[in-house]
Design a protein around this motif. Structure first.
Motif, short mmCIF file in Angstrom:
data_model
loop_
_atom_site.label_atom_id
_atom_site.label_comp_id
_atom_site.label_asym_id
_atom_site.label_seq_id
_atom_site.Cartn_x
_atom_site.Cartn_y
_atom_site.Cartn_z
N MET A 1 61.27 45.90 37.75
CA MET A 1 61.27 44.56 37.18
C MET A 1 59.89 43.95 37.38
O MET A 1 59.15 44.38 38.27
CB MET A 1 62.34 43.68 37.83
N ILE A 2 59.55 42.98 36.56
CA ILE A 2 58.23 42.35 36.62
C ILE A 2 58.39 40.84 36.71
O ILE A 2 59.21 40.24 36.00
CB ILE A 2 57.38 42.70 35.39
N VAL A 3 57.63 40.24 37.60
CA VAL A 3 57.54 38.78 37.69
C VAL A 3 56.08 38.42 37.49
O VAL A 3 55.21 38.88 38.23
CB VAL A 3 58.02 38.26 39.06
N GLU A 4 55.80 37.62 36.49
CA GLU A 4 54.40 37.30 36.16
C GLU A 4 54.18 35.79 36.08
O GLU A 4 54.90 35.07 35.39
CB GLU A 4 53.99 37.95 34.84
N MET A 5 53.16 35.34 36.80
CA MET A 5 52.76 33.93 36.78
C MET A 5 51.69 33.73 35.72
O MET A 5 50.65 34.42 35.74
CB MET A 5 52.23 33.54 38.16
N LEU A 6 51.93 32.81 34.80
CA LEU A 6 50.96 32.54 33.74
C LEU A 6 49.92 31.53 34.19
O LEU A 6 50.05 30.89 35.24
CB LEU A 6 51.68 32.04 32.49
N GLU A 7 48.90 31.38 33.40
CA GLU A 7 47.81 30.46 33.73
C GLU A 7 48.33 29.02 33.80
O GLU A 7 49.07 28.57 32.92
CB GLU A 7 46.70 30.56 32.68
N PRO A 8 47.95 28.28 34.84
CA PRO A 8 48.38 26.88 34.95
C PRO A 8 47.91 26.04 33.78
O PRO A 8 46.83 26.28 33.20
CB PRO A 8 47.72 26.43 36.26
N ILE A 9 48.70 25.04 33.42
CA ILE A 9 48.37 24.12 32.34
C ILE A 9 48.10 22.75 32.95
O ILE A 9 48.96 22.17 33.61
CB ILE A 9 49.52 24.03 31.32
N ASP A 10 46.90 22.24 32.73
CA ASP A 10 46.52 20.95 33.29
C ASP A 10 47.26 19.81 32.57
O ASP A 10 47.44 19.84 31.35
CB ASP A 10 45.01 20.76 33.15
#
Length: 243
Positions: free
Chosen positions: A196-205
């Motif tokens: 399984m994969i858990v991925e954090m995306l780029e933060p949005i200001d």
């Protein structure tokens, strides 16, 4: 036999971790750092028991981002095991007040510093966002929320509610999408449940946004997360089919 072993192991280890955690937190109650500590601990012990291998991908500079509102897709109770390693320090979740009554787990959930809300009291419902914003500012913490509002249980990414996005804008903190690949294929009677994969995306200001922009931000996050979940599900399927 596999199902029975897992059931006994999860109950036994879960109770032991909760009891020891409660004792630990009694000397350091409501410290938000404890949420990540015990989330990682549950993940460390339970991933091998459930027969899953998890690839966790954090945003490279997340430790320098300060306070954030993390949003993740919510599928089932396995989320706590699969996604737990990506929980960052001083991050707490928002849960129902009734969670506190679950033996052992509920007491640990409260003592670690998570936020409990009375969602059945409609007269207080409109204050939920203000309470979350106050917690972020007052205690210098990040918040983890499930914008779907309920478990999807194999129905794909459900429509989002605006609460998390209004809170991020009101607090002036980035919103960080976290995508978890399909966990509905975990079978308690199967020895190996695969990758399984858990991925954090780029933060949005959100500092330049107004409360009127919450719905646009919500739609932006929904589309980004849906695309990423589809992508990592394809990746996971290829990994699992190689065996």
């Amino acid at each position: 036999m596999i199902f029975l072993f897992r059931l006994i192991s999860v109950v036994f280890l879960g109770v032991i971790i909760c009891i020891l955690g409660i004792l630990f937190c009694l000397f350091n109650p409501r410290n938000p750092k404890n949420v990540a500590r015990f989330a990682h601990l549950f993940s460390f012990f339970f991933k091998p028991i459930f027969g899953v291998k998890v690839t966790t991908r954090k945003f490279a500079n997340i430790e320098t981002m300060g306070n954030c509102v993390y949003i993740a897709n919510h599928q089932n109770n396995f989320d706590m095991v699969v996604a737990a390693d990506i929980v960052q320090a001083k991050t707490v979740t928002v849960g129902k007040k009734s969670l506190a009554w679950i033996p052992f787990f509920g007491q640990l959930y409260y003592l670690t510093g998570n936020i409990l809300l009375d969602r059945n009291n409609k007269s207080k419902a409109h204050n939920t966002i203000n309470q979350v914003v106050d917690e972020i500012k007052k205690h210098n913490i990040s918040i983890w929320m499930f914008p779907e509002g309920t478990r999807s249980r194999g129905r794909g990414l459900l429509p989002f509610k605006t609460g998390a996005f209004k809170a991020a804008i009101a607090a002036g903190v980035p919103i960080v999408p976290i995508c978890v690949s399909d966990t509905n294929n975990i079978k308690l009677n199967r020895l190996n449940n695969g990758h399984m994969i858990v991925e954090m995306l780029e933060p949005i200001d959100t500092k330049s946004l107004r409360k009127e922009d919450a719905r646009t931000l919500m739609e932006q996050c929904y589309q980004r997360m849906k695309n990423k979940i589809d992508q990592i599900n394809d990746e996971v399927n290829k990994l699992n089919n190689q065996k």
